[in-house]
Design a protein around this motif. Structure first.
Motif, PDB file in Angstrom:
ATOM      1  N   ARG A  99       2.245  53.741 -19.312  1.00 23.90           N
ATOM      2  CA  ARG A  99       1.608  53.028 -20.412  1.00 23.90           C
ATOM      3  C   ARG A  99       2.013  51.561 -20.442  1.00 23.90           C
ATOM      4  NH1 ARG A  99       2.472  55.885 -25.836  1.00 23.90           N
ATOM      5  NH2 ARG A  99       1.028  57.342 -24.849  1.00 23.90           N
ATOM      6  N   ILE A 100       1.052  50.699 -20.753  1.00 24.48           N
ATOM      7  CA  ILE A 100       1.314  49.268 -20.852  1.00 24.48           C
ATOM      8  C   ILE A 100       1.880  48.955 -22.228  1.00 24.48           C
ATOM      9  CG2 ILE A 100       0.267  46.970 -20.839  1.00 24.48           C
ATOM     10  CD1 ILE A 100      -1.856  48.071 -18.951  1.00 24.48           C
ATOM     11  N   ARG A 101       2.959  48.230 -22.284  1.00 29.08           N
ATOM     12  CA  ARG A 101       3.550  47.783 -23.546  1.00 29.08           C
ATOM     13  C   ARG A 101       3.115  46.338 -23.775  1.00 29.08           C
ATOM     14  NH1 ARG A 101       6.908  51.284 -20.986  1.00 29.08           N
ATOM     15  NH2 ARG A 101       7.837  52.939 -22.254  1.00 29.08           N
ATOM     16  N   TYR A 102       2.030  46.190 -24.490  1.00 31.17           N
ATOM     17  CA  TYR A 102       1.386  44.886 -24.601  1.00 31.17           C
ATOM     18  C   TYR A 102       2.258  43.853 -25.295  1.00 31.17           C
ATOM     19  CZ  TYR A 102      -2.902  47.005 -22.911  1.00 31.17           C
ATOM     20  OH  TYR A 102      -3.840  47.625 -22.127  1.00 31.17           O
ATOM     21  N   SER A 103       2.979  44.231 -26.328  1.00 30.16           N
ATOM     22  CA  SER A 103       3.812  43.264 -27.038  1.00 30.16           C
ATOM     23  C   SER A 103       4.826  42.627 -26.105  1.00 30.16           C
ATOM     24  CB  SER A 103       4.544  43.944 -28.208  1.00 30.16           C
ATOM     25  OG  SER A 103       3.636  44.323 -29.205  1.00 30.16           O
ATOM     26  N   ARG A 104       5.494  43.470 -25.318  1.00 30.74           N
ATOM     27  CA  ARG A 104       6.518  42.953 -24.411  1.00 30.74           C
ATOM     28  C   ARG A 104       5.914  42.095 -23.309  1.00 30.74           C
ATOM     29  NH1 ARG A 104      10.240  48.421 -23.631  1.00 30.74           N
ATOM     30  NH2 ARG A 104      10.403  48.926 -25.864  1.00 30.74           N
ATOM     31  N   ARG A 105       4.762  42.538 -22.794  1.00 30.97           N
ATOM     32  CA  ARG A 105       4.154  41.781 -21.702  1.00 30.97           C
ATOM     33  C   ARG A 105       3.657  40.423 -22.186  1.00 30.97           C
ATOM     34  NH1 ARG A 105      -0.553  44.064 -17.771  1.00 30.97           N
ATOM     35  NH2 ARG A 105       0.971  45.692 -17.258  1.00 30.97           N
ATOM     36  N   ILE A 106       3.039  40.382 -23.369  1.00 27.00           N
ATOM     37  CA  ILE A 106       2.548  39.108 -23.904  1.00 27.00           C
ATOM     38  C   ILE A 106       3.709  38.173 -24.203  1.00 27.00           C
ATOM     39  CG2 ILE A 106       1.363  38.042 -25.870  1.00 27.00           C
ATOM     40  CD1 ILE A 106      -0.439  40.549 -25.926  1.00 27.00           C
ATOM     41  N   LEU A 107       4.781  38.724 -24.742  1.00 21.89           N
ATOM     42  CA  LEU A 107       5.959  37.900 -24.980  1.00 21.89           C
ATOM     43  C   LEU A 107       6.523  37.372 -23.666  1.00 21.89           C
ATOM     44  CD1 LEU A 107       8.076  36.764 -26.918  1.00 21.89           C
ATOM     45  CD2 LEU A 107       9.349  38.911 -26.686  1.00 21.89           C
ATOM     46  N   GLY A 108       6.532  38.219 -22.625  1.00 27.06           N
ATOM     47  CA  GLY A 108       6.997  37.778 -21.315  1.00 27.06           C
ATOM     48  C   GLY A 108       6.138  36.657 -20.748  1.00 27.06           C
ATOM     49  N   VAL A 194       3.812  17.016 -21.038  1.00 27.93           N
ATOM     50  CA  VAL A 194       3.942  18.426 -20.683  1.00 27.93           C
ATOM     51  C   VAL A 194       4.932  19.122 -21.614  1.00 27.93           C
ATOM     52  CG1 VAL A 194       4.604  20.047 -18.861  1.00 27.93           C
ATOM     53  CG2 VAL A 194       3.304  17.996 -18.290  1.00 27.93           C
ATOM     54  N   GLY A 195       6.007  18.412 -21.991  1.00 30.37           N
ATOM     55  CA  GLY A 195       6.979  19.000 -22.914  1.00 30.37           C
ATOM     56  C   GLY A 195       6.354  19.360 -24.252  1.00 30.37           C
ATOM     57  N   VAL A 196       5.524  18.454 -24.777  1.00 32.46           N
ATOM     58  CA  VAL A 196       4.835  18.734 -26.036  1.00 32.46           C
ATOM     59  C   VAL A 196       3.864  19.897 -25.878  1.00 32.46           C
ATOM     60  CG1 VAL A 196       3.181  17.808 -27.702  1.00 32.46           C
ATOM     61  CG2 VAL A 196       5.082  16.383 -26.921  1.00 32.46           C
ATOM     62  N   SER A 197       3.178  19.945 -24.740  1.00 32.93           N
ATOM     63  CA  SER A 197       2.203  21.020 -24.506  1.00 32.93           C
ATOM     64  C   SER A 197       2.859  22.385 -24.339  1.00 32.93           C
ATOM     65  CB  SER A 197       1.372  20.699 -23.256  1.00 32.93           C
ATOM     66  OG  SER A 197       0.687  19.468 -23.401  1.00 32.93           O
ATOM     67  N   SER A 198       4.160  22.409 -24.066  1.00 31.95           N
ATOM     68  CA  SER A 198       4.839  23.676 -23.810  1.00 31.95           C
ATOM     69  C   SER A 198       4.921  24.573 -25.050  1.00 31.95           C
ATOM     70  CB  SER A 198       6.253  23.428 -23.269  1.00 31.95           C
ATOM     71  OG  SER A 198       7.075  22.826 -24.251  1.00 31.95           O
ATOM     72  N   VAL A 199       4.583  24.036 -26.217  1.00 39.72           N
ATOM     73  CA  VAL A 199       4.586  24.872 -27.422  1.00 39.72           C
ATOM     74  C   VAL A 199       3.323  25.728 -27.510  1.00 39.72           C
ATOM     75  CG1 VAL A 199       5.987  23.180 -28.648  1.00 39.72           C
ATOM     76  CG2 VAL A 199       3.499  23.120 -28.911  1.00 39.72           C
ATOM     77  N   LEU A 200       2.295  25.401 -26.726  1.00 38.98           N
ATOM     78  CA  LEU A 200       1.024  26.111 -26.840  1.00 38.98           C
ATOM     79  C   LEU A 200       1.116  27.606 -26.520  1.00 38.98           C
ATOM     80  CD1 LEU A 200      -1.452  23.495 -25.335  1.00 38.98           C
ATOM     81  CD2 LEU A 200      -1.199  24.152 -27.723  1.00 38.98           C
ATOM     82  N   PRO A 201       1.898  28.034 -25.502  1.00 40.92           N
ATOM     83  CA  PRO A 201       1.941  29.476 -25.222  1.00 40.92           C
ATOM     84  C   PRO A 201       2.436  30.327 -26.379  1.00 40.92           C
ATOM     85  CG  PRO A 201       2.829  28.231 -23.372  1.00 40.92           C
ATOM     86  CD  PRO A 201       2.632  27.254 -24.489  1.00 40.92           C
ATOM     87  N   VAL A 202       3.145  29.734 -27.326  1.00 47.68           N
ATOM     88  CA  VAL A 202       3.636  30.498 -28.470  1.00 47.68           C
ATOM     89  C   VAL A 202       2.473  31.062 -29.283  1.00 47.68           C
ATOM     90  CG1 VAL A 202       5.062  30.376 -30.569  1.00 47.68           C
ATOM     91  CG2 VAL A 202       5.735  29.102 -28.535  1.00 47.68           C
ATOM     92  N   VAL A 203       1.292  30.453 -29.135  1.00 45.27           N
ATOM     93  CA  VAL A 203       0.113  30.950 -29.853  1.00 45.27           C
ATOM     94  C   VAL A 203      -0.214  32.382 -29.434  1.00 45.27           C
ATOM     95  CG1 VAL A 203      -2.377  30.592 -30.191  1.00 45.27           C
ATOM     96  CG2 VAL A 203      -0.814  28.633 -30.155  1.00 45.27           C
ATOM     97  N   LEU A 204       0.100  32.746 -28.184  1.00 41.91           N
ATOM     98  CA  LEU A 204      -0.276  34.071 -27.679  1.00 41.91           C
ATOM     99  C   LEU A 204       0.382  35.204 -28.464  1.00 41.91           C
ATOM    100  CD1 LEU A 204      -0.210  33.375 -23.835  1.00 41.91           C
ATOM    101  CD2 LEU A 204      -2.200  33.469 -25.335  1.00 41.91           C
TER     102      LEU A 204
END
Length: 472
Positions: A99-108, A194-204
């Motif tokens: 089974r895929i653990r989506y929460s963990r994978r998205i956080l990864g 790029v440093g400022v843009s690095s906050v964008l993945p937190v949206v996921l």
């Protein structure tokens, strides 16, 4: 979920729950089955009009969630190497099982993407920057795979199809939004930008945890007749949440078997000619155009007297390629958004059509670059002709992507190979994930043939007296 023979386990009280993983709130997440029962009780006490409003709200939240998944996952990478993405798409569905653990994978995915961008921003050593790009690329490939698989957990089938269409729309918007973000932060320099843009993945993970409705919300809500599961579809049975270990609150439950390599091969064989080949061909041709042909589609700088509008767009010969890319990205976004805009999907028998049209576009643009279809006095005609062909290229690429993944999402609901709910779930996730490497393989092969293609086209132009490509 561990593989091997079926066994019974007891979850210890120290097992980490969703709220501990994300650290966002202290309310423990209930299982999908419990949510379904609670929502059914709530819906039974409200009027028909309120139920319709509730359904529309769920669809809006679902659409926004998958749009953000596609947008952020593909838009945060300003440049990348395709190989790590290919490794993620090829390795994860075929190697891992259970089974895929989506929460963990998205956080990864979020952590890998943030880490990669921070490495690119704060290290000047070329090796470290390449490593950061690889992290970001791997995260993007794994993220795309994960969100497409996540779409298969929604029922009825039309809801899963909407998830795919909104995700595709988000990935199409990523090119435009990513370029716009870079335009805004470019004045800060590469490191700060790029440093400022690095906050964008937190949206996921935030979107997954706080915005996206759970699959059980749709299972407990009735939809119009055209959205009901067909008679031969496996009935939806709420399964334990994706992050539990098969044990619920001290109760004993089964740990399901994962798919074996033989099972996966039997599932993937029919997908090769129907879905993988068309997607591979489209992307091979598309990126050969983008990387090998489009850079040579340059013309003299237009004069204001003869081409007033064009002269305001093109100020040097270096402006042609960015313009072609803008046209391409815009049409990719529109075509990937076609189903979410309400247009009907392509019939399954027409899935090879975008690849056929893409081959024609490649041949015509190659002819225009090497020989020139119109004479040198018809610059406006040449520009319009190339503009239309690049638009068709983007439309074909976008239509191929959204329709292939939409069709496989719908097909696996309509023609399940297993009546066991857990196994059917894993089969759906594997099948949609198994074809993801075909587009990346096409892009990788295109990168190998594009450079010699560009060199030879430039030589052909010089041979006929057009030397603009040598000035780039």
């Amino acid at each position: 979920m561990r593989s091997g023979p079926e066994r019974y386990q007891l979850r210890s009280s120290s097992t980490t729950d969703h709220s501990t993983i994300f650290g966002m709130h202290g309310i423990p997440e209930e299982s999908d089955a419990a949510e379904s029962e609670a929502l059914l009780d709530d819906l039974s006490n409200i009027s028909g009009e309120d139920k319709q409003s509730h359904r529309r709200k769920l669809i809006r939240r679902l659409g926004l969630s998958f749009f953000l998944f596609g947008l952020i996952n593909n838009g945060i990478i300003l440049f990348c190497n395709i190989a790590p993405s290919l490794v993620a798409k090829l390795g994860w569905p075929y190697v891992l099982k259970g089974r895929i653990r989506y929460s963990r994978r998205i956080l990864g995915c979020c952590l890998l993407s943030v880490g990669g961008m921070i490495v690119v921003a704060f290290y000047d050593i070329i090796f470290m920057r390449l490593l950061g790009i690889c992290f970001a690329s791997f995260s993007s490939g794994l993220g795309e795979l994960t969100f497409l698989q996540l779409s298969t957990t929604f029922h009825p089938p039309s809801v899963g199809g909407r998830s795919v269409s909104y995700f595709a729309s988000g990935t199409g918007a990523a090119g435009l939004v990513g370029a716009s973000i870079w335009w805004l932060v470019r004045g800060l320099g590469v490191r700060t930008g790029v440093g400022v843009s690095s906050v964008l993945p937190v949206v996921l993970p935030l979107t997954y945890r706080l915005l996206m409705p759970r699959p059980s919300a749709f299972a407990s809500t009735s939809f119009p007749s055209e959205e009901q599961d067909s008679a031969d579809t496996v009935p939806y049975v709420p399964l334990p949440t994706d992050d539990d270990t098969g044990i619920e609150d001290g109760l004993i439950s089964k740990v399901a078997l994962g798919l074996s390599p033989s099972d996966k091969w039997q599932l993937v064989k029919p997908l090769l000619p129907k879905y993988m080949l068309p997607l591979f061909v489209v992307y091979l041709l598309e990126y050969t155009i983008n990387q090998g042909v489009a850079p040579t589609l340059i013309y003299p700088v237009p004069s204001r007297n003869k081409y007033w509008l064009l002269s305001h767009i093109i100020h040097s010969v270096r402006d042609y390629y960015p313009l072609w890319q803008l046209v391409y990205q815009a049409t990719v976004f529109l075509s990937r958004s076609s189903i979410s805009f309400g247009l009907p999907p392509l019939p399954a028998r027409l899935l090879p059509l975008p690849a056929i049209l893409q081959a024609a576009v490649l041949m015509i643009l190659t002819l225009e670059s090497a020989l020139g279809i119109f004479d040198h006095k018809s610059q406006g005609l040449s520009f319009t002709f190339v503009f239309l062909l690049i638009s068709i290229e983007g439309i074909c690429g976008g239509l191929a992507y959204v329709n292939v993944f939409y069709r496989i999402n719908q097909e696996q609901h309509e023609h399940p190979t297993s009546r066991d709910p857990e196994r059917a779930k894993q089969e759906r996730e594997f099948r949609i994930g198994s074809i993801g490497f075909s587009d990346s393989t096409g892009i990788l092969l295109a990168s190998l043939v594009s450079m010699p293609t560009q060199v030879e086209l430039c030589r052909a132009q010089v041979a006929r007296g057009k030397t603009l490509c040598k000035s780039l």
